[in-house]
Design a protein around this motif. Structure first.
Motif, PDB file in Angstrom:
ATOM      1  N   ILE A  86       0.844  -1.209   0.000  1.00  0.00           N
ATOM      2  CA  ILE A  86       0.000   0.000   0.000  1.00  0.00           C
ATOM      3  C   ILE A  86       0.874   1.253   0.000  1.00  0.00           C
ATOM      4  O   ILE A  86       0.633   2.208  -0.755  1.00  0.00           O
ATOM      5  N   ILE A  87       1.926   1.240   0.834  1.00  0.00           N
ATOM      6  CA  ILE A  87       2.827   2.395   0.903  1.00  0.00           C
ATOM      7  C   ILE A  87       3.513   2.628  -0.439  1.00  0.00           C
ATOM      8  O   ILE A  87       3.586   3.760  -0.944  1.00  0.00           O
ATOM      9  N   LEU A  88       4.039   1.552  -1.038  1.00  0.00           N
ATOM     10  CA  LEU A  88       4.781   1.692  -2.289  1.00  0.00           C
ATOM     11  C   LEU A  88       3.875   2.074  -3.448  1.00  0.00           C
ATOM     12  O   LEU A  88       4.263   2.866  -4.319  1.00  0.00           O
ATOM     13  N   LEU A  89       2.663   1.515  -3.490  1.00  0.00           N
ATOM     14  CA  LEU A  89       1.735   1.897  -4.560  1.00  0.00           C
ATOM     15  C   LEU A  89       1.320   3.359  -4.420  1.00  0.00           C
ATOM     16  O   LEU A  89       1.159   4.066  -5.423  1.00  0.00           O
ATOM     17  N   ALA A  90       1.160   3.811  -3.164  1.00  0.00           N
ATOM     18  CA  ALA A  90       0.846   5.229  -2.943  1.00  0.00           C
ATOM     19  C   ALA A  90       2.017   6.105  -3.365  1.00  0.00           C
ATOM     20  O   ALA A  90       1.835   7.158  -3.994  1.00  0.00           O
ATOM     21  N   ALA A  91       3.233   5.667  -3.054  1.00  0.00           N
ATOM     22  CA  ALA A  91       4.422   6.437  -3.448  1.00  0.00           C
ATOM     23  C   ALA A  91       4.548   6.510  -4.966  1.00  0.00           C
ATOM     24  O   ALA A  91       5.032   7.508  -5.511  1.00  0.00           O
ATOM     25  N   GLY A  92       4.100   5.456  -5.660  1.00  0.00           N
ATOM     26  CA  GLY A  92       4.156   5.449  -7.119  1.00  0.00           C
ATOM     27  C   GLY A  92       3.309   6.524  -7.770  1.00  0.00           C
ATOM     28  O   GLY A  92       3.499   6.833  -8.948  1.00  0.00           O
ATOM     29  N   ASN A  93       2.392   7.118  -6.996  1.00  0.00           N
ATOM     30  CA  ASN A  93       1.570   8.207  -7.521  1.00  0.00           C
ATOM     31  C   ASN A  93       2.330   9.520  -7.624  1.00  0.00           C
ATOM     32  O   ASN A  93       1.900  10.418  -8.355  1.00  0.00           O
ATOM     33  N   LEU A 115      15.234   4.499  -3.412  1.00  0.00           N
ATOM     34  CA  LEU A 115      16.297   5.081  -2.610  1.00  0.00           C
ATOM     35  C   LEU A 115      15.789   5.676  -1.304  1.00  0.00           C
ATOM     36  O   LEU A 115      16.520   5.741  -0.317  1.00  0.00           O
ATOM     37  N   ILE A 116      14.527   6.106  -1.287  1.00  0.00           N
ATOM     38  CA  ILE A 116      13.951   6.647  -0.053  1.00  0.00           C
ATOM     39  C   ILE A 116      13.436   5.523   0.844  1.00  0.00           C
ATOM     40  O   ILE A 116      13.689   5.496   2.051  1.00  0.00           O
ATOM     41  N   MET A 117      12.707   4.562   0.257  1.00  0.00           N
ATOM     42  CA  MET A 117      12.006   3.565   1.053  1.00  0.00           C
ATOM     43  C   MET A 117      12.859   2.361   1.442  1.00  0.00           C
ATOM     44  O   MET A 117      12.627   1.753   2.495  1.00  0.00           O
ATOM     45  N   ALA A 118      13.842   1.998   0.613  1.00  0.00           N
ATOM     46  CA  ALA A 118      14.629   0.794   0.914  1.00  0.00           C
ATOM     47  C   ALA A 118      15.335   0.877   2.271  1.00  0.00           C
ATOM     48  O   ALA A 118      15.285  -0.084   3.051  1.00  0.00           O
ATOM     49  N   PRO A 119      16.004   2.009   2.598  1.00  0.00           N
ATOM     50  CA  PRO A 119      16.667   2.063   3.913  1.00  0.00           C
ATOM     51  C   PRO A 119      15.693   1.986   5.092  1.00  0.00           C
ATOM     52  O   PRO A 119      16.093   1.620   6.198  1.00  0.00           O
ATOM     53  N   ILE A 120      14.423   2.332   4.848  1.00  0.00           N
ATOM     54  CA  ILE A 120      13.422   2.274   5.907  1.00  0.00           C
ATOM     55  C   ILE A 120      12.835   0.867   6.021  1.00  0.00           C
ATOM     56  O   ILE A 120      12.741   0.289   7.106  1.00  0.00           O
ATOM     57  N   LEU A 121      12.449   0.295   4.880  1.00  0.00           N
ATOM     58  CA  LEU A 121      11.753  -0.990   4.890  1.00  0.00           C
ATOM     59  C   LEU A 121      12.700  -2.163   5.112  1.00  0.00           C
ATOM     60  O   LEU A 121      12.302  -3.188   5.675  1.00  0.00           O
ATOM     61  N   PHE A 122      13.950  -2.032   4.654  1.00  0.00           N
ATOM     62  CA  PHE A 122      14.882  -3.159   4.732  1.00  0.00           C
ATOM     63  C   PHE A 122      15.090  -3.666   6.161  1.00  0.00           C
ATOM     64  O   PHE A 122      14.932  -4.874   6.427  1.00  0.00           O
ATOM     65  N   PRO A 123      15.421  -2.790   7.127  1.00  0.00           N
ATOM     66  CA  PRO A 123      15.615  -3.308   8.496  1.00  0.00           C
ATOM     67  C   PRO A 123      14.327  -3.843   9.110  1.00  0.00           C
ATOM     68  O   PRO A 123      14.364  -4.791   9.898  1.00  0.00           O
ATOM     69  N   VAL A 154      16.284 -10.399  -0.650  1.00  0.00           N
ATOM     70  CA  VAL A 154      16.108 -10.536  -2.102  1.00  0.00           C
ATOM     71  C   VAL A 154      14.626 -10.511  -2.461  1.00  0.00           C
ATOM     72  O   VAL A 154      14.218  -9.880  -3.444  1.00  0.00           O
ATOM     73  N   HIS A 155      13.798 -11.176  -1.658  1.00  0.00           N
ATOM     74  CA  HIS A 155      12.347 -11.147  -1.884  1.00  0.00           C
ATOM     75  C   HIS A 155      11.824  -9.721  -1.762  1.00  0.00           C
ATOM     76  O   HIS A 155      11.011  -9.264  -2.585  1.00  0.00           O
ATOM     77  N   LEU A 156      12.278  -8.988  -0.737  1.00  0.00           N
ATOM     78  CA  LEU A 156      11.852  -7.599  -0.567  1.00  0.00           C
ATOM     79  C   LEU A 156      12.255  -6.762  -1.766  1.00  0.00           C
ATOM     80  O   LEU A 156      11.484  -5.917  -2.233  1.00  0.00           O
ATOM     81  N   GLY A 157      13.477  -7.006  -2.288  1.00  0.00           N
ATOM     82  CA  GLY A 157      13.933  -6.236  -3.439  1.00  0.00           C
ATOM     83  C   GLY A 157      13.054  -6.433  -4.655  1.00  0.00           C
ATOM     84  O   GLY A 157      12.643  -5.463  -5.310  1.00  0.00           O
ATOM     85  N   VAL A 158      12.733  -7.685  -4.978  1.00  0.00           N
ATOM     86  CA  VAL A 158      11.863  -7.959  -6.135  1.00  0.00           C
ATOM     87  C   VAL A 158      10.480  -7.372  -5.897  1.00  0.00           C
ATOM     88  O   VAL A 158       9.862  -6.802  -6.812  1.00  0.00           O
ATOM     89  N   LEU A 159       9.975  -7.488  -4.673  1.00  0.00           N
ATOM     90  CA  LEU A 159       8.666  -6.925  -4.339  1.00  0.00           C
ATOM     91  C   LEU A 159       8.643  -5.417  -4.572  1.00  0.00           C
ATOM     92  O   LEU A 159       7.681  -4.877  -5.149  1.00  0.00           O
ATOM     93  N   MET A 160       9.698  -4.724  -4.152  1.00  0.00           N
ATOM     94  CA  MET A 160       9.748  -3.277  -4.341  1.00  0.00           C
ATOM     95  C   MET A 160       9.824  -2.920  -5.820  1.00  0.00           C
ATOM     96  O   MET A 160       9.168  -1.967  -6.272  1.00  0.00           O
TER      97      MET A 160
END
Length: 427
Positions: A321-328, A337-345, A355-361
């Motif tokens: 939901i967050i990423l689809l909203a950001a895509g707007n 570059l903004i969301m990966a450092p937040i979502l990764f940990p 790796v799964h998170l990366g493909v999902l993003m």
């Protein structure tokens, strides 16, 4: 409170129409210099150490390779080859467009380059053979998004650099999802063409197929060189990017001879311009990541999620939901570059594989490329087809729905992404 101030300031600057890269940099500097006691020397040190990464060098090389291939006639030969294979099926030219986008994505690493290279040739051809322009735009706009999923992907490199995840494993993880998405988009294309009785091309003879393959084999060989070299341990992903750029220069100038030596300077300048723009975004994103870490925002969010007992399924739904909203409002590189450092940990804390998170993003940003208001693929297709964005938005809906179904599969069936790199012993 720190998170609210940071993101409030960031979005306020973005709403003024300021480029995202500058908004990121100003947000960080204003917050650091007015609300913290971080010494200015540490900012410069972080910028240097953040960009002092061997993996980042892959980005300008892959951009250069894609620029050579776009200008050197490789796309036209790939279209001729795919048309010889599937042109006789219902919606044959549309299916050829999907296949050509998938192949070109596998050598360019860029969604924008894929839409430009394939769309500028395929869209006029489809209209000439009796296909509605809206159908062609729908096919190319969505299939072009494969450019950031099918390896070698520039966006996958960005994720690997941002999260210190193996770029080789990410490349392998993108292969099966890329093939699956291409098949789903092809299925939608075939179904619409079959239901509406769109024209078919004459069936190509075996000799015509062999000829088309021989003419395109130099471009197709780049896929085997890059991925085979990385998996075989011949070179790293960064070295593979340099090899790809050199190879692309050689075949476009000396084999196909569609790019003159005197034009190489313009290609280098164009690639340098695109690379510097992307590296500038990365620079500001490094600062933003430093600020988030300094304020311990990811750690606090992780503690909150654990306290609320979020399961993996719920967390992944929230991430989508967050990423689809950001895509707007943001392009793929900025989102990542903004969301990966937040979502990764947060993801690794609850057991989601990096790796799964990366493909999902990446898949989420693919969807963002195909819907307004920031969908870059729509604007490129609009320029090629001379159609309005609202009309193109309606045209892509069937394929966009397929992409959302695909997103659900990637989200909740992680083995689609992890099976191949695990088989190869890369994770």
């Amino acid at each position: 409170m720190s998170a609210a101030l940071i993101f409030g300031l960031l979005f306020a600057l973005m709403l003024t129409g300021m480029p995202i890269s500058i908004s990121l940099g100003l947000t960080v500097l204003m917050f650091l210099f007015t609300m913290t006691e971080v010494p200015i020397e540490s900012v410069g040190l972080k910028l240097f150490s953040g960009l002092d990464n061997f993996g980042i060098m892959a980005i300008p090389f892959f951009i250069l390779a894609g620029t050579f291939l776009t200008r050197g006639g490789v796309a036209r030969r790939m279209i001729a080859f795919t048309t010889s294979l599937v042109g006789h099926l219902p919606g044959g030219l549309g299916l050829a467009g999907v296949a050509a986008c998938a192949m070109f994505a596998a050598i360019s690493g860029s969604s924008v380059a894929t839409v430009v290279a394939i769309g500028s040739i395929m869209l006029p051809a489809m209209v000439e053979h009796g296909y509605p322009q809206r159908f062609g735009v729908g096919v190319i706009s969505t299939s072009g998004a494969l450019g950031i999923l099918v390896p070698p992907s520039i966006i996958l490199v960005l994720y690997g650099v941002s999260t210190n995840t193996s770029i080789g494993a990410l490349f392998m993880a993108g292969i099966v999802p890329g093939i699956l998405l291409a098949l789903m988009l092809a299925a939608v294309t075939w179904f619409i063409a079959y239901r509406r009785g769109y024209p078919r091309m004459p069936r190509a003879t075996l000799g015509e197929q062999v000829k088309a393959f021989r003419e395109s084999v130099w471009g197709l060989a780049l896929i085997a060189i890059v991925l085979g070299g990385i998996y075989g341990g011949v070179f790293t992903p960064t070295e593979a990017a340099a090899v790809a750029a050199t190879y692309a220069f050689f075949i476009t100038v000396f084999i196909y001879k569609e790019l003159k030596l005197k034009e190489v300077g313009k290609v280098l300048l164009q690639a340098a311009s695109m690379s510097s723009m992307l590296l500038y975004i990365i620079t500001n994103a490094v600062l933003f990541s430093f600020l988030m870490t300094h304020e311990q925002i990811p750690q606090e969010m992780a503690a909150w999620i654990i306290d609320k007992h979020f399961g993996v399924w719920t967390f992944l739904l929230v991430v989508n939901i967050i990423l689809l909203a950001a895509g707007n409002v943001m392009d793929p590189s900025s989102i990542l570059l903004i969301m990966a450092p937040i979502l990764f940990p947060l993801a690794t804390k609850i057991g989601i594989h990096p790796v799964h998170l990366g493909v999902l993003m990446i898949v989420n940003t693919e969807v963002g490329l195909c819907h307004p208001p920031v969908g870059l693929n729509l604007y490129i297709a609009s320029g090629i087809a001379k159609m309005g964005i609202s009309e193109i938005t309606v045209a892509v809906l069937p394929w966009l729905c397929a992409m959302l179904v695909f997103l659900g599969l990637i989200t909740y069936v992680p083995e689609i992404s992890l099976w191949l790199p695990r088989l190869l012993g890369m994770i």
